[in-house]
Design a protein around this motif. Sequence first.
Motif, PDB file in Angstrom:
ATOM      1  N   ASN A   1      37.190  27.138  18.004  1.00 34.81           N
ATOM      2  CA  ASN A   1      35.895  26.614  17.573  1.00 34.81           C
ATOM      3  C   ASN A   1      34.913  26.554  18.751  1.00 34.81           C
ATOM      4  O   ASN A   1      35.183  25.926  19.781  1.00 34.81           O
ATOM      5  N   HIS A   2      33.774  27.178  18.561  1.00 33.65           N
ATOM      6  CA  HIS A   2      32.745  27.244  19.599  1.00 33.65           C
ATOM      7  C   HIS A   2      32.275  25.861  20.058  1.00 33.65           C
ATOM      8  O   HIS A   2      32.104  25.612  21.250  1.00 33.65           O
ATOM      9  N   LEU A   3      32.050  24.960  19.110  1.00 35.72           N
ATOM     10  CA  LEU A   3      31.527  23.635  19.471  1.00 35.72           C
ATOM     11  C   LEU A   3      32.535  22.851  20.294  1.00 35.72           C
ATOM     12  O   LEU A   3      32.189  22.183  21.271  1.00 35.72           O
TER      13      LEU A   3
ATOM     14  N   GLY B   1      34.666  24.189  22.123  1.00 34.48           N
ATOM     15  CA  GLY B   1      34.630  24.877  23.415  1.00 34.48           C
ATOM     16  C   GLY B   1      33.601  24.249  24.352  1.00 34.48           C
ATOM     17  O   GLY B   1      33.842  24.098  25.551  1.00 34.48           O
ATOM     18  N   HIS B   2      32.434  23.868  23.803  1.00 32.96           N
ATOM     19  CA  HIS B   2      31.411  23.219  24.639  1.00 32.96           C
ATOM     20  C   HIS B   2      31.952  21.928  25.258  1.00 32.96           C
ATOM     21  O   HIS B   2      31.591  21.571  26.378  1.00 32.96           O
ATOM     22  N   VAL B   3      32.772  21.224  24.518  1.00 36.69           N
ATOM     23  CA  VAL B   3      33.360  19.994  25.060  1.00 36.69           C
ATOM     24  C   VAL B   3      34.400  20.356  26.123  1.00 36.69           C
ATOM     25  O   VAL B   3      34.465  19.741  27.189  1.00 36.69           O
TER      26      VAL B   3
ATOM     27  N   VAL C   1      23.767  20.353  22.336  1.00 37.99           N
ATOM     28  CA  VAL C   1      22.409  20.749  21.976  1.00 37.99           C
ATOM     29  C   VAL C   1      22.109  22.139  22.510  1.00 37.99           C
ATOM     30  O   VAL C   1      22.174  22.370  23.715  1.00 37.99           O
ATOM     31  N   SER C   2      21.760  23.049  21.612  1.00 36.17           N
ATOM     32  CA  SER C   2      21.396  24.392  22.056  1.00 36.17           C
ATOM     33  C   SER C   2      20.441  24.996  21.055  1.00 36.17           C
ATOM     34  O   SER C   2      19.982  24.328  20.134  1.00 36.17           O
ATOM     35  N   GLY C   3      20.157  26.285  21.216  1.00 35.55           N
ATOM     36  CA  GLY C   3      19.305  26.975  20.261  1.00 35.55           C
ATOM     37  C   GLY C   3      19.995  27.171  18.919  1.00 35.55           C
ATOM     38  O   GLY C   3      19.355  27.452  17.918  1.00 35.55           O
ATOM     39  N   GLY C   4      21.318  27.039  18.910  1.00 42.37           N
ATOM     40  CA  GLY C   4      22.075  27.280  17.679  1.00 42.37           C
ATOM     41  C   GLY C   4      22.613  26.033  17.023  1.00 42.37           C
ATOM     42  O   GLY C   4      22.950  26.038  15.848  1.00 42.37           O
ATOM     43  N   HIS C   5      22.741  24.952  17.796  1.00 42.68           N
ATOM     44  CA  HIS C   5      23.328  23.755  17.196  1.00 42.68           C
ATOM     45  C   HIS C   5      22.828  22.465  17.828  1.00 42.68           C
ATOM     46  O   HIS C   5      22.391  22.445  18.978  1.00 42.68           O
ATOM     47  N   THR C   6      22.911  21.396  17.049  1.00 45.66           N
ATOM     48  CA  THR C   6      22.634  20.045  17.520  1.00 45.66           C
ATOM     49  C   THR C   6      23.643  19.168  16.815  1.00 45.66           C
ATOM     50  O   THR C   6      23.521  18.936  15.611  1.00 45.66           O
TER      51      THR C   6
ATOM     52  N   THR D   1      25.634  26.437  28.968  1.00 50.73           N
ATOM     53  CA  THR D   1      25.181  27.495  28.075  1.00 50.73           C
ATOM     54  C   THR D   1      26.420  28.181  27.498  1.00 50.73           C
ATOM     55  O   THR D   1      27.524  28.002  27.993  1.00 50.73           O
ATOM     56  N   ASP D   2      26.237  28.968  26.455  1.00 54.04           N
ATOM     57  CA  ASP D   2      27.383  29.624  25.826  1.00 54.04           C
ATOM     58  C   ASP D   2      28.081  30.518  26.846  1.00 54.04           C
ATOM     59  O   ASP D   2      27.424  31.288  27.547  1.00 54.04           O
ATOM     60  N   ASN D   3      29.405  30.410  26.917  1.00 51.94           N
ATOM     61  CA  ASN D   3      30.143  31.195  27.903  1.00 51.94           C
ATOM     62  C   ASN D   3      31.585  31.389  27.464  1.00 51.94           C
ATOM     63  O   ASN D   3      32.087  30.669  26.596  1.00 51.94           O
TER      64      ASN D   3
HETATM   65 ZN   LIG Z   1      26.782  26.994  21.891  1.00 50.88          ZN
END
Ligand SMILES: [Zn+2]
Lengths: 199, 354
Positions: free
Chosen positions: B113-115, B117-119, B143-148, B315-317
């Motif tokens: 899961n991408h979100l 992943g941010h954590v 918070v990004s351009g794709g999700h909040t 940022t997404d990575n």
């Molecule tokens: Zn993202």
Amino acid sequence: MILAVDSSGSTGVALVDDGGAVVAARRSGDPRGHAEAIGPLLDAVLTDRIADVAAVAYGVGPGPFTGLRVGMAAARTVAMVLGVPELPVLSHDAIALAALEGGTEPPFVVVADAKRREVYATVYRSVDVAGVPVRDEEPRVGALDAVPDLPHITAVVDPAVLGRVAALRRAAGIAPEPPDARYLRSPDVTLAAPKRVTG
Amino acid sequence: MSRDPLVLGIETSCDETGIGIVRGREVLANVIASSMEEQARYGGVVPEIAARAHLEALTPALRRALADAGVGVDDLDAVAVTAGPGLAGALMVGVGAAKALAIAAGKPLYGVNHLVGHVAADLLHARGTAPRDLELPVVALLVSGGHTSLLLVRDLAEDVELLGETLDDAAGEAFDKTARLLGLAYPGGPRIDAAAVGGDPAAIRFPRGLTASKDRGAHRFDFSFSGLKTAVARTVERAEAAGQPLPLADVAAGFREAVVDVLVTKALDACAVTGVPRLLLGGGVVANRRLRDTALDRAVPAGVTVRIPPLELCTDNGAMIAGLGAMRIAAGARPSGLGFGVDSTMPVDLVQVP
Ligand SMILES: [Zn+2]
């Protein structure tokens, strides 16, 4: 041997020997679900045969973009991992070779649905030194009316035949296609202009 | 496994092609190719442009990441890939490549899961630096351009709960769209920051979406930025109609203040309600200094500790995806099957697809 992948329509994976004979082949009947299908299909074809793969052929379209990219991304990655050459193939060339093998002589035109009431069309008028139908010009997208008045060939890509195109052309010393996806259309850009909110 | 797993992660959920390689929590490579420049002329992310760019960037980025990490494909213990949420056509490029990599190299594959992943990004550390520990549970504001999204993370590898999310635009998207309204370029965040210099954030009071008392029930931790965007548009049109110059600095500062205020207020409220005195920030909008400063300032009196991963991991990575894969392995998770598809709306409580 050559691993062949095409997802310009449904998803197909095959392994052919250097003469183009089929060693293993798997196809999904589903015109969608490319991301799902590519794993099990690749796995089925490559299990116990991965060390035999000496090149990776893949269809570059034309075809619906979203699915097309899945097979291309997978094929390029396999080639990278194995350190073997990529052999891009115009997907319509595989349909044309299958037609020739089925007894249809050029000239003919390979026609595929491009949605929005248009078709992808590639005209074939001769056969090259490799024994593969050779196209007149690059594939086009447009109205069915604009397609030349030749017998229409409409079929899904057989990945084994796509592998055979690559094998025959490579054996004959013909350079592979450019590796770029044949989108033939500019990307849809659907960002709306800001709307007025006051009267 | 006697040592930490070496995992390669592939991220293609939006407009960054990210390939990362980690050993456990140590980042060995973090290659990011962005199609932002191509998107700039349209003022936002065009999904088809993003997907085309992923296909072109993917294998070169894979090669570079392996070279940066100084490892070969054979050395990897596993492959991880973003299965969702995100743009479906973009996700599919990464999933197609990841499956091929896993099969050709004979490695297990984890679709994650991408979100989450941010954590996970917050637990990663650069080569040669000490690992940092994350005290759990933690509230995460992504918070990004794709999700909040606001998450409550009890266990990164397997227990993540969605507290709230945006009902319309993502915060980053609100910055982009408002920048367009104000005649500023893409991406909107840095342009609005620049325009806000010298502006009075209190000169124009813009609305704070879903903060009214009636919203405290169902939407206490949800966000909405469409009303704010409309309010900015109204301000612009009024100035035009009156033939007056737009007070650009005040509008930009007021808009940014409204976004930041809502984000931080709701995040700290989530900390209070859940009794968790820890807040983690993630996502590209964390690059916004005003957001970071406001969160840090307000967290202190609230007794909340704020954690912010290094910017290149916000940022997404791909490193965060690799890191989450490594955490799943450490938790004993089984690999995903080879037949999974992408899930553009993958829920956060699904950390990994089966
Ligand atoms: Zn993202």
